[in-house]
Each structure stands twice: as structure tokens, then as C-alpha cells.
Write a protein that holds these residues in place. Structure first.
Motif, short mmCIF file in Angstrom:
data_model
loop_
_atom_site.label_atom_id
_atom_site.label_comp_id
_atom_site.label_asym_id
_atom_site.label_seq_id
_atom_site.Cartn_x
_atom_site.Cartn_y
_atom_site.Cartn_z
N PHE A 146 -20.10 -33.55 -72.62
CA PHE A 146 -20.41 -34.69 -73.49
C PHE A 146 -21.88 -35.09 -73.39
O PHE A 146 -22.45 -35.60 -74.37
CB PHE A 146 -19.49 -35.87 -73.15
CG PHE A 146 -18.10 -35.69 -73.68
CD1 PHE A 146 -17.85 -35.71 -75.05
CD2 PHE A 146 -17.03 -35.48 -72.83
CE1 PHE A 146 -16.58 -35.52 -75.55
CE2 PHE A 146 -15.74 -35.30 -73.32
CZ PHE A 146 -15.52 -35.32 -74.68
N ASP A 147 -22.53 -34.83 -72.25
CA ASP A 147 -23.96 -35.07 -72.17
C ASP A 147 -24.72 -34.11 -73.09
O ASP A 147 -25.73 -34.49 -73.71
CB ASP A 147 -24.45 -34.89 -70.72
CG ASP A 147 -24.13 -36.10 -69.86
OD1 ASP A 147 -23.62 -37.10 -70.41
OD2 ASP A 147 -24.38 -36.05 -68.64
N SER A 148 -24.23 -32.87 -73.18
CA SER A 148 -24.88 -31.90 -74.07
C SER A 148 -24.72 -32.32 -75.52
O SER A 148 -25.58 -32.01 -76.36
CB SER A 148 -24.29 -30.50 -73.85
OG SER A 148 -22.96 -30.43 -74.35
N GLY A 199 -17.59 -30.86 -65.31
CA GLY A 199 -17.66 -30.06 -66.52
C GLY A 199 -17.52 -30.90 -67.77
O GLY A 199 -18.21 -30.66 -68.79
N ILE A 200 -16.63 -31.91 -67.74
CA ILE A 200 -16.42 -32.80 -68.89
C ILE A 200 -17.68 -33.64 -69.14
O ILE A 200 -18.14 -33.79 -70.28
CB ILE A 200 -15.19 -33.69 -68.66
CG1 ILE A 200 -13.91 -32.82 -68.66
CG2 ILE A 200 -15.08 -34.77 -69.73
CD1 ILE A 200 -12.67 -33.56 -68.20
N ILE A 201 -18.25 -34.18 -68.07
CA ILE A 201 -19.48 -34.96 -68.19
C ILE A 201 -20.59 -34.09 -68.77
O ILE A 201 -21.34 -34.50 -69.69
CB ILE A 201 -19.90 -35.53 -66.82
CG1 ILE A 201 -18.94 -36.64 -66.38
CG2 ILE A 201 -21.34 -36.06 -66.87
CD1 ILE A 201 -19.06 -37.93 -67.15
N ALA A 231 -25.89 -41.02 -70.91
CA ALA A 231 -25.59 -39.78 -70.18
C ALA A 231 -24.91 -40.12 -68.86
O ALA A 231 -25.25 -41.10 -68.19
CB ALA A 231 -26.88 -39.00 -69.94
N GLY A 232 -23.93 -39.31 -68.51
CA GLY A 232 -23.22 -39.53 -67.25
C GLY A 232 -22.05 -40.47 -67.37
O GLY A 232 -21.35 -40.73 -66.38
N THR A 233 -21.81 -41.01 -68.58
CA THR A 233 -20.68 -41.91 -68.80
C THR A 233 -19.79 -41.34 -69.90
O THR A 233 -20.19 -40.44 -70.64
CB THR A 233 -21.13 -43.32 -69.20
OG1 THR A 233 -21.69 -43.26 -70.53
CG2 THR A 233 -22.17 -43.85 -68.23
N LEU A 234 -18.58 -41.92 -70.01
CA LEU A 234 -17.62 -41.47 -71.02
C LEU A 234 -17.13 -42.64 -71.86
O LEU A 234 -16.03 -42.60 -72.42
CB LEU A 234 -16.44 -40.77 -70.34
CG LEU A 234 -16.79 -39.52 -69.51
CD1 LEU A 234 -15.55 -39.03 -68.76
CD2 LEU A 234 -17.34 -38.42 -70.41
#
Length: 521
Positions: free
Chosen positions: A515-517, A510-512, A337-340
């Protein structure tokens, strides 16, 4: 005495005027055969070039004695006129000799060039053992006539033999048979210049009926002198000058094949006669079909079809590469979480080039703001481990379909199109996040939430919007409008560096969040 003086002066005046021939002899001309005019009107000039004065003309079918040759120009004697004509407007006929030399190639793929120069265009090739008629010798180069093509070969790669000429009646029939056999071996012609006009007849005065591009390959239907008749993509035929390409004994489909291939993405994809969406549809292809690339024209691929024809297909409806199987996914560590990490995100700075987008009341250009905002956002995304693809990185125009194509080709995990808004009502303000398909709604809602946490503008929410970059996009995609340039006060706010920093950070959050969701589901 006076009478004698008058007679002497009269003789001198007549001599000067040319009435009495002086003791000057004309230089002898070599008998190099005849030329026949193929153009409707062929100008005779004082020198070998278009800049020289026109001193006469020949009509189609007229014959003249060939005196010498200089590059693409032939010196001729036509009646009482001596001058130069363009070689591409006449056909040449070798002089009738009792014996002639034949050049035999000692190597495979011996280039026959338009001029006696290694940098000159290749007109055709001779393989080892093949013979050509010698026209003239120029030291290191030999001028030959081979398969209806006249050009130059390197003397060191040929051997010369003497050959007795056949009787005139037999020779004519034999030449026709050889010409027919030669045409059978000429299967295709590759264009070697940036652009070349295709004419209705083998003449520079004929109507232009098409234009072809460098790298395109066409089947050969016939030849007339140094003119080649091509079979065009739409089934029609036309003529081009042989100096501007390369003849081959391979059919167009094989000669145009390359290692590069494209794969069709959807069923019923149109393949067209020309590189535009209004051109005639030649055929249709289904998803998964692979096509060999013969060339590229703008955003269109020229591809070879199974029946030997060629057609154009848009680059936004195909993916490049030859593999039919998806590449094995590299082992990636589980994303936290918090990374891409492992995600690919396409950033689409709206407008660009001659498409400036909205211009604010304070003359702010939308295309400049979108690119600056995208650059800041790309830095945040890369720092979080994402692979970022920008549809443009400078002030250039990019077609909307090409932007969507980028999203498809990289299988984007998210596609973010960045814009600034405008309306006739100068009191309207705020930011908006648009989506089109249900599978895009969640991304739009998360991004709008991220912007709401960073911007002080009115929140217009996540809404449906019928934009092409959303409508045609099969990936999760959103189009954001980051404020109204038509609002005087809002334009002042959004054109500041501080606003762009906050907007980019809001998009990033918003992007983070999105993807965390995805991880928690």
C-alpha cells in the motif's frame, strides 16, 4: 332347592358374560355432524393421540358420526366402533340443523388459530364484517368454519347471530358457491415451521414430492378440507396441511416481499428452483437487478420474481442492501506511509470445521494453524488503522465461494488467504505466495518479499496458482502457503508460536509495503 340355586348361578354367569343386558344405559352423544375419511386408510384409536391402540379403520370416503373433539383429534362413531381419528385425515361436515349461528368479526385481522390457544398456529384471518359458520363454543374461544378452514377465534372479538338454514337442495349449491368465492380470496400460504413435506395428494399417506422451509410463501391453487394445494417454484403443485402455515389474500410476490433486498453483481446470474448449484435454472438476472428477499436457506437467498414466482440465488453472487447508488464516501484524511487508515482487508484463514486441510506427519492440523496466524495478523493490521474482516473466527466450515463473496461485498482493498502446504515428497520445504490474475501479482510479490524478510524457510517466490479464491476474486488477492507440514522438520518449526509471530509480521510488512507503493504511484 338345589335346582333353584343352579338357576340363580346360571343367570348370574350369563349377566356377567353380557348375554343378558344389565340395567346400564349408554351415555348420550351430541350430534356434531359427520366426518369423511380423506386418507386411503384412517386408523381409529382408543384415545386422542398416536400412542393409543388402533381398534379399527376407515377407508377413503367412509363416513362416521362425530361425537366430540380434542385438539387435532375427533371422537367418532363408525358402525359399532367408537374411537378417535386424526382431524388431518378426515373432512368434517356440520350437522344439519334448522338454525345455525354465524360469527361476525368485529376487528380487522382476527386470527383463526389451529387450537384454542394464543400460542397456536394462525391458519387464516378475518377482517371486520366478515362472517364464519360457528361449529361450537368453548368459553373464551369459538370454533368456526371460514373459507374452508376450521379453527378457533377469540370470542370477545366476534358477534353471534342466528341464521335460518336454507333448504337442503339450495344449501348445497350455496355452499359450493361460497367455497368457490372463498378460494378466490385465498392467494398465498406462508410456511410457519422449520421444514414441511409437500405431498402429491391431500393425505399423509401420499408421496412426498418436495420439502419447503419456514418463511417461504407460495400461491394457493386449491383446498381440500384442511389441506392446501400450493404452486411450487418449479411450476408443479403439492399439498400441505393448513395448520403449519398462514393463509393470506395477498399474492405470493406481495406477501413474501420484505425490506431486505439483494443486488445481482454479474450478468447472466442463475436463479434456481432449489438451494443448490445442481438445481434447475428458473431464470437469469443481470448485474444491478434488485430482488426482494423472502427467506434464507444456508448460503442461498429465496427471492421473489416479478411474475409472482420464487427462486433461489447464491449469496456469493449478490450484495445486500437496497441502495442503487454508491454511498457517498466519507471524508478520510490522506493516508500516510506506514499506515492502513481507510483500507479494508479480508483475512481468510484456510479450511475449518469438517474441512481440516492438511494433517502433518506429527498430526498438526492445518486449520488450527491458519486461524491462529490470522488472529495475530489481524491485531497488527487493526493497530495500523485497517478495517479487518475475517471469513471465519472459529473452527467452522466456510464455503470457498462465500469467502470470495465477503471480498466482493466489502470491496476489499486486499484479500489474504492463509494456508500451510503439503506434498508427497517429504523433502520439499519453503513458503510460496500465489496469485491468478495480473491485478493480483503486485500484492503477491510484496507479501512474498515481506515474508522473506522474517522467515528462515526456503523462499519459493510469487507464483501463479489456479485457486478458486483467486480465480473468482475481482479484488487484489493472494494465497500464501507458509511452509510444508509434510516435511517433518518444517512441521516442527511452523507449529511453534514463534514462527506464527514471525509469519504474521512478515505478512504485515508485505501489506504495508504494497500500500505504500500505491501512494508513490
Amino acid at each position: 332347592m338345589q335346582r333353584r340355586l343352579i338357576l340363580t348361578l346360571l343367570v348370574f354367569i350369563l349377566a356377567l358374560s353380557g348375554t343378558i343386558p344389565l340395567a346400564v344405559t349408554n351415555p348420550a352423544h351430541a350430534d356434531n355432524g359427520e366426518v369423511s375419511a380423506t386418507g386411503s386408510t384412517v386408523n381409529i384409536r382408543t384415545g386422542p393421540g398416536l400412542s393409543y391402540e388402533v381398534i379399527g379403520s376407515m377407508k377413503q370416503g367412509d363416513k362416521a358420526q362425530q361425537v366430540s373433539r380434542n385438539g387435532d383429534w375427533i371422537e367418532i362413531r363408525h358402525g359399532n366402533t367408537e374411537g378417535w381419528v386424526a382431524s388431518w385425515l378426515v373432512s368434517t361436515e356440520p350437522a344439519q340443523n334448522t338454525s345455525a349461528q354465524t360469527a361476525i368479526s368485529s376487528v380487522d385481522s382476527l386470527n383463526i388459530r389451529a387450537q384454542a390457544d394464543l400460542s397456536s398456529a394462525v391458519l387464516s384471518k378475518m377482517n371486520a364484517g366478515e362472517q364464519a359458520q360457528v361449529i361450537a363454543s368453548h368459553g373464551d374461544w369459538t370454533e368456526v368454519h371460514f373459507r374452508n378452514v376450521r379453527g378457533f377465534v377469540s370470542t370477545q372479538y366476534i358477534s353471534l347471530t342466528e341464521q335460518k338454514a336454507a333448504a337442503p337442495d339450495d344449501s348445497a349449491g350455496e355452499q359450493q358457491e361460497q367455497a368457490a368465492q372463498a378460494l378466490e380470496k385465498l392467494s398465498s400460504f406462508r410456511i410457519a415451521v422449520d421444514a414441511l413435506n409437500v405431498r402429491a395428494e391431500p393425505s399423509l399417506n401420499a408421496k412426498i414430492q418436495a420439502s419447503v422451509k419456514e418463511g417461504q410463501v407460495f400461491n394457493v391453487k386449491g383446498m381440500d378440507g384442511n389441506w392446501v394445494q400450493l404452486e411450487l417454484i418449479d411450476g408443479k403443485t403439492g399439498w400441505v396441511y393448513a395448520f403449519y402455515g398462514e393463509l393470506s389474500d395477498q399474492p405470493a410476490q406481495k406477501a413474501s416481499s420484505s425490506d431486505e433486498q439483494v443486488t445481482v453483481l454479474t450478468d447472466g446470474t442463475n436463479l434456481r428452483a432449489q438451494a443448490n448449484t445442481s438445481s434447475e435454472v428458473v431464470t437469469r438476472a443481470d448485474a444491478g437487478m434488485q430482488l426482494s428477499v423472502a427467506g434464507k436457506e444456508g448460503q442461498w437467498y429465496l427471492v421473489a420474481l416479478e411474475d409472482g414466482r420464487q427462486a433461489y440465488i447464491a449469496d456469493w453472487v449478490v450484495r445486500t442492501g437496497t441502495s442503487t447508488e454508491p454511498a457517498e464516501a466519507e471524508q478520510q484524511p490522506a493516508r500516510k506511509a506506514g499506515t492502513l487508515n481507510g483500507l479494508t482487508i479480508v483475512l481468510d484463514p484456510g479450511h475449518g470445521g469438517n474441512d481440516g486441510g492438511t494433517v502433518g506427519v506429527r498430526k498438526t492440523n492445518e486449520k488450527d494453524l491458519t486461524l491462529k496466524t490470522a488472529e495475530i495478523l489481524s491485531h497488527h493490521l487493526r493497530s495500523a488503522g485497517a478495517e479487518v474482516v475475517m471469513t471465519r473466527q472459529s473452527d467452522v466450515y466456510v464455503d470457498l465461494r462465500h469467502r470470495v463473496s465477503e471480498s466482493h461485498q466489502v470491496a476489499a482493498d486486499a484479500f489474504i488467504s492463509i494456508h500451510y502446504d503439503a506434498t508427497e515428497d517429504s523433502t520439499v520445504s519453503g513458503f510460496t505466495s500465489y496469485y491468478q490474475h495480473p491485478y493480483q501479482q503486485k500484492l503477491a510479490e510484496h507479501i512474498n518479499g515481506g515474508l522473506a524478510g522474517k522467515l528462515t524457510l526456503d523462499d519459493r517466490g510469487a507464483r501463479k496458482g489456479n485457486y478458486l479464491v483467486l480465480r473468482d476474486n475481482r479484488q487484489a488477492a493472494v494465497l500464501v502457503e507458509l511452509g510444508f507440514l509434510s516435511n517433518f522438520n518444517e512441521e516442527r518449526i511452523v507449529s511453534s508460536d514463534q514462527f506464527r509471530q514471525q509469519a504474521a509480521l512478515g505478512l504485515y510488512n508485505g501489506i504495508i509495503s504494497y500500500f505504500d507503493s500505491e501512494l508513490s504511484e
